[in-house]
Design a protein around this motif. Structure first.
Motif, PDB file in Angstrom:
ATOM      1  N   GLY A 233       0.796  -1.212   0.000  1.00 51.22           N
ATOM      2  CA  GLY A 233       0.000   0.000   0.000  1.00 51.22           C
ATOM      3  C   GLY A 233       0.830   1.263   0.000  1.00 51.22           C
ATOM      4  N   ALA A 234       2.019   1.191  -0.614  1.00 51.20           N
ATOM      5  CA  ALA A 234       2.911   2.346  -0.602  1.00 51.20           C
ATOM      6  C   ALA A 234       3.557   2.510  -1.965  1.00 51.20           C
ATOM      7  N   GLU A 235       4.117   3.693  -2.188  1.00 50.71           N
ATOM      8  CA  GLU A 235       4.827   3.938  -3.431  1.00 50.71           C
ATOM      9  C   GLU A 235       6.134   3.172  -3.467  1.00 50.71           C
ATOM     10  N   LEU A 236       6.615   2.884  -4.655  1.00 51.04           N
ATOM     11  CA  LEU A 236       7.843   2.135  -4.825  1.00 51.04           C
ATOM     12  C   LEU A 236       9.035   3.025  -4.476  1.00 51.04           C
ATOM     13  N   PRO A 237       9.911   2.581  -3.549  1.00 50.61           N
ATOM     14  CA  PRO A 237      11.047   3.413  -3.161  1.00 50.61           C
ATOM     15  C   PRO A 237      12.171   3.333  -4.183  1.00 50.61           C
ATOM     16  N   THR A 238      13.028   4.336  -4.175  1.00 54.10           N
ATOM     17  CA  THR A 238      14.231   4.318  -5.008  1.00 54.10           C
ATOM     18  C   THR A 238      15.428   4.644  -4.132  1.00 54.10           C
ATOM     19  N   PRO A 239      16.547   3.913  -4.318  1.00 57.96           N
ATOM     20  CA  PRO A 239      17.744   4.219  -3.525  1.00 57.96           C
ATOM     21  C   PRO A 239      18.488   5.388  -4.140  1.00 57.96           C
ATOM     22  N   GLU A 240      18.510   6.507  -3.453  1.00 54.14           N
ATOM     23  CA  GLU A 240      19.230   7.662  -3.990  1.00 54.14           C
ATOM     24  C   GLU A 240      19.672   8.557  -2.843  1.00 54.14           C
ATOM     25  N   LEU A 241      20.788   9.233  -3.062  1.00 52.61           N
ATOM     26  CA  LEU A 241      21.322  10.164  -2.082  1.00 52.61           C
ATOM     27  C   LEU A 241      20.967  11.585  -2.499  1.00 52.61           C
ATOM     28  N   SER A 242      20.856  12.459  -1.510  1.00 52.01           N
ATOM     29  CA  SER A 242      20.562  13.855  -1.828  1.00 52.01           C
ATOM     30  C   SER A 242      21.849  14.678  -1.720  1.00 52.01           C
ATOM     31  N   ALA A 243      21.987  15.454  -0.688  1.00 47.75           N
ATOM     32  CA  ALA A 243      23.144  16.340  -0.566  1.00 47.75           C
ATOM     33  C   ALA A 243      24.425  15.553  -0.332  1.00 47.75           C
ATOM     34  N   ASP A 244      25.530  16.135  -0.764  1.00 47.72           N
ATOM     35  CA  ASP A 244      26.852  15.551  -0.525  1.00 47.72           C
ATOM     36  C   ASP A 244      27.219  15.766   0.942  1.00 47.72           C
ATOM     37  N   THR A 245      27.472  14.675   1.673  1.00 49.70           N
ATOM     38  CA  THR A 245      27.814  14.785   3.102  1.00 49.70           C
ATOM     39  C   THR A 245      29.231  14.320   3.388  1.00 49.70           C
ATOM     40  N   VAL A 246      29.992  13.966   2.335  1.00 44.03           N
ATOM     41  CA  VAL A 246      31.336  13.413   2.532  1.00 44.03           C
ATOM     42  C   VAL A 246      32.261  14.499   3.096  1.00 44.03           C
ATOM     43  N   THR A 247      32.965  14.157   4.184  1.00 40.21           N
ATOM     44  CA  THR A 247      33.905  15.086   4.812  1.00 40.21           C
ATOM     45  C   THR A 247      35.343  14.694   4.450  1.00 40.21           C
ATOM     46  N   ASP A 248      36.296  15.455   4.969  1.00 46.20           N
ATOM     47  CA  ASP A 248      37.717  15.137   4.765  1.00 46.20           C
ATOM     48  C   ASP A 248      38.272  14.281   5.895  1.00 46.20           C
ATOM     49  N   THR A 249      37.422  13.880   6.845  1.00 49.53           N
ATOM     50  CA  THR A 249      37.897  13.151   8.030  1.00 49.53           C
ATOM     51  C   THR A 249      37.786  11.649   7.813  1.00 49.53           C
ATOM     52  N   PRO A 250      38.910  10.941   7.746  1.00 53.27           N
ATOM     53  CA  PRO A 250      38.838   9.493   7.567  1.00 53.27           C
ATOM     54  C   PRO A 250      38.270   8.810   8.813  1.00 53.27           C
ATOM     55  N   VAL A 251      37.388   7.848   8.608  1.00 52.97           N
ATOM     56  CA  VAL A 251      36.898   7.052   9.727  1.00 52.97           C
ATOM     57  C   VAL A 251      37.499   5.647   9.663  1.00 52.97           C
ATOM     58  N   LEU A 252      37.826   5.184   8.459  1.00 50.37           N
ATOM     59  CA  LEU A 252      38.468   3.871   8.296  1.00 50.37           C
ATOM     60  C   LEU A 252      39.521   3.970   7.200  1.00 50.37           C
ATOM     61  N   SER A 253      40.707   3.445   7.483  1.00 48.93           N
ATOM     62  CA  SER A 253      41.772   3.399   6.485  1.00 48.93           C
ATOM     63  C   SER A 253      42.347   1.991   6.446  1.00 48.93           C
ATOM     64  N   LEU A 254      42.363   1.403   5.266  1.00 45.99           N
ATOM     65  CA  LEU A 254      43.002   0.108   5.045  1.00 45.99           C
ATOM     66  C   LEU A 254      44.243   0.346   4.207  1.00 45.99           C
ATOM     67  N   ARG A 255      45.375  -0.219   4.623  1.00 48.63           N
ATOM     68  CA  ARG A 255      46.626  -0.022   3.910  1.00 48.63           C
ATOM     69  C   ARG A 255      47.256  -1.373   3.594  1.00 48.63           C
ATOM     70  N   SER A 256      47.288  -1.706   2.304  1.00 47.91           N
ATOM     71  CA  SER A 256      47.971  -2.916   1.812  1.00 47.91           C
ATOM     72  C   SER A 256      47.496  -4.184   2.512  1.00 47.91           C
ATOM     73  N   ILE A 257      46.179  -4.311   2.663  1.00 50.23           N
ATOM     74  CA  ILE A 257      45.632  -5.481   3.336  1.00 50.23           C
ATOM     75  C   ILE A 257      45.690  -6.700   2.416  1.00 50.23           C
ATOM     76  N   SER A 258      46.306  -7.763   2.907  1.00 55.59           N
ATOM     77  CA  SER A 258      46.335  -9.042   2.203  1.00 55.59           C
ATOM     78  C   SER A 258      45.927 -10.139   3.177  1.00 55.59           C
TER      79      SER A 258
END
Length: 497
Positions: A233-258
């Motif tokens: 009983g609802a409209e079909l949703p769509t996956p989409e982003l609105s405003a750009d929220t990406v910051t310059d602050t890393p929260v996770l960094s992976l370096r040469s993971i094997s």
């Protein structure tokens, strides 16, 4: 083979799972069954496959009444089922998996091998019976599951979310196989939440809501929107982003993971990745190319052979799963039964799992059952988990409702990083929209998200950036604003995007 269900009802303590269900599956047709989570689809399939007994109603197979007290009875009547979670032994060959439990039919030698080759050729499956299942990709494993039920003489095949982990090219191959099946006189009951695919493959569509069948639709004239409204009983949703929220602050960094696994095979090689606050990074890859191991390395479930993992400026490379969680990492696992819930625990007990050292599951050094119950009630309300109470076991819930509870639990406590593996797998369009909204709001508040999904539209719509993983390596970085699902699927299989 025509199968009819008339007036099917099934009741559990405090729950009416099915009531007055009517369904007719025509011979030589693909019949799609759709409905929201908790609509009663899973219970109905278990009744048809003999896993559970109906309290009321009748099952007719080619106009003859049948009573199934076990799956063996259903198989003998010509009904087979392929579950969403495959039931194959990786260390056995295709042939060994197929004949396991059916040795009396054609033995285990050349006669059985010949029969498997014959069925495989008849329906265009192209499967070598002597290859080990561990060497097969997910699409080939699915074909093995279908071969298993055909080998046992199935003329009606029940497919539960069969495209959940397939890329578009693999879906097309599956649909070609299904058309071969129905052309030979077999029938297919196709259960899915992907309405585009339902409209593409189905000859008939039945919609369930709140335990009963509420209508049918003609795929030749119906639209996705009409099906969605019939379901929820609802409209079909769509996956989409609105405003750009990406910051310059890393929260996770992976370096040469094997990572080298227990058999000495390299499953991750030289992975470099940074996720910032407010950023969703999507990982696109055919299942089995290292994305599972990547998440497990970050979570501390596996130890990287080489490399370094930094979470919010702290090196967590050698931390345990518990300590990684305590640092603010939420985890939606790809296999909810293995890593997400304990099926025989109540929902409030499952609220504690993985969070047994943080509030509200604890008060000081002691567990806090009252706090866990209250927060489980909050999750049930906020994520529309269909359940009688927090005391209900996870086993009593549909797969989609289990998934909604897990997502709610892992989004609790304001994590700084969310590892989301297939967060909307097996949920209906209404729940899908709600989960997307929760992830979008958390992103806006600064959450970093590593998103893995087999739904390419979801990956493209929700990601700020896409990485393609193939054989344990990142092989391409794509802009979700410029790539199509078909192009992404091509990149995932080694072609040019």
């Amino acid at each position: 083979m025509q199968v009819e269900l008339r007036g099917i009802a099934k009741r559990f303590p405090g729950v009416i799972a099915n009531h007055d269900v009517d369904l007719t599956i025509r011979s030589g047709a693909v019949h799609a069954l759709i409905g929201e989570n908790g609509a009663g689809k899973s219970t109905l399939m278990k009744i048809l496959y003999g896993v559970q007994n109906a309290d009321d109603g009748t099952i007719l197979v080619d106009d003859r009444e049948q009573r199934f007290s076990s799956p063996t009875d259903a198989i003998e009547a010509g009904i087979g089922m392929v579950f969403q979670h495959f039931m194959l032994a990786d260390n056995l060959t295709v042939l060994e998996n197929i004949v396991l439990g059916a040795e009396k039919m054609h033995g285990i030698g050349e006669k059985a091998r010949g029969r498997v080759r014959e069925i495989s050729a008849e329906f265009g499956f192209d499967i070598d019976p002597d290859i080990r299942v561990a060497e097969l990709g997910v699409a080939a494993r699915q074909r093995v599951e279908i071969l298993k039920v055909l080998y046992r003489g199935a003329r009606l095949i029940i497919l539960d979310e069969p495209t959940a982990v397939l890329v578009p090219q693999e879906v097309e191959i599956l649909f070609a196989n299904l058309r071969e099946l129905v052309a030979s006189g077999c029938s297919v009951l196709f259960i899915s939440h992907k309405l585009d695919e339902v409209l593409q493959i189905a000859d008939d569509i039945t919609v369930m809501r709140r335990g009963t069948t509420v209508g049918t639709a003609d795929p030749a004239t119906a639209t996705r929107q009409q099906l969605a409204e019939l379901m929820v009983g609802a409209e079909l949703p769509t996956p989409e982003l609105s405003a750009d929220t990406v910051t310059d602050t890393p929260v996770l960094s992976l370096r040469s993971i094997s990572l080298v696994n227990d058999t000495g095979r390299t499953v991750l090689a030289g992975i470099d990745l940074t996720i910032h606050r407010g950023e969703i990074v999507g990982i696109a890859g055919v299942e089995g190319n290292g994305q599972t191991e990547l998440v497990e390395v970050i979570m501390g479930m596996r130890r990287a052979t080489e490399g370094r993992i930094v979470l919010a400026e702290e090196d967590i490379t050698r931390l345990s799963v518990r300590k990684v969680r305590e640092r603010g990492v939420g985890f939606i696992p790809e296999d909810r039964h293995r890593h997400g819930v304990v099926l025989d625990f109540s929902l409030w007990e499952n609220r504690i799992l993985g969070h047994q050292t943080t509030a509200p599951a604890v008060r000081g050094p002691l567990l806090n059952p009252g706090g866990a119950r209250r927060d489980a009630e909050r999750i049930i309300d906020a994520y529309d988990v269909r359940t009688p109470s927090v005391h209900t076991t996870a086993r009593a819930l549909s797969g989609g409702n289990q998934q909604k509870f897990i997502v709610g639990r892992e989004m609790s406590g304001d994590p700084i990083l969310l590892l989301a593996s297939h967060p909307t797998r097996g949920v209906d369009v209404g729940a899908q929209a709600a989960i997307w909204d929760h992830i979008r709001r958390a992103r806006q508040a600064g959450l970093g998200v590593l998103l893995i999904s087999a739904d390419l539209d979801e990956l493209i719509g929700l990601s700020d950036r896409l990485e393609v993983i193939l054989r344990g390596r990142f092989t391409a970085q794509l802009d979700p604003r410029d790539v199509t699902a078909q192009e992404l699927g091509t990149a995932m299989t080694g072609g040019a995007a």
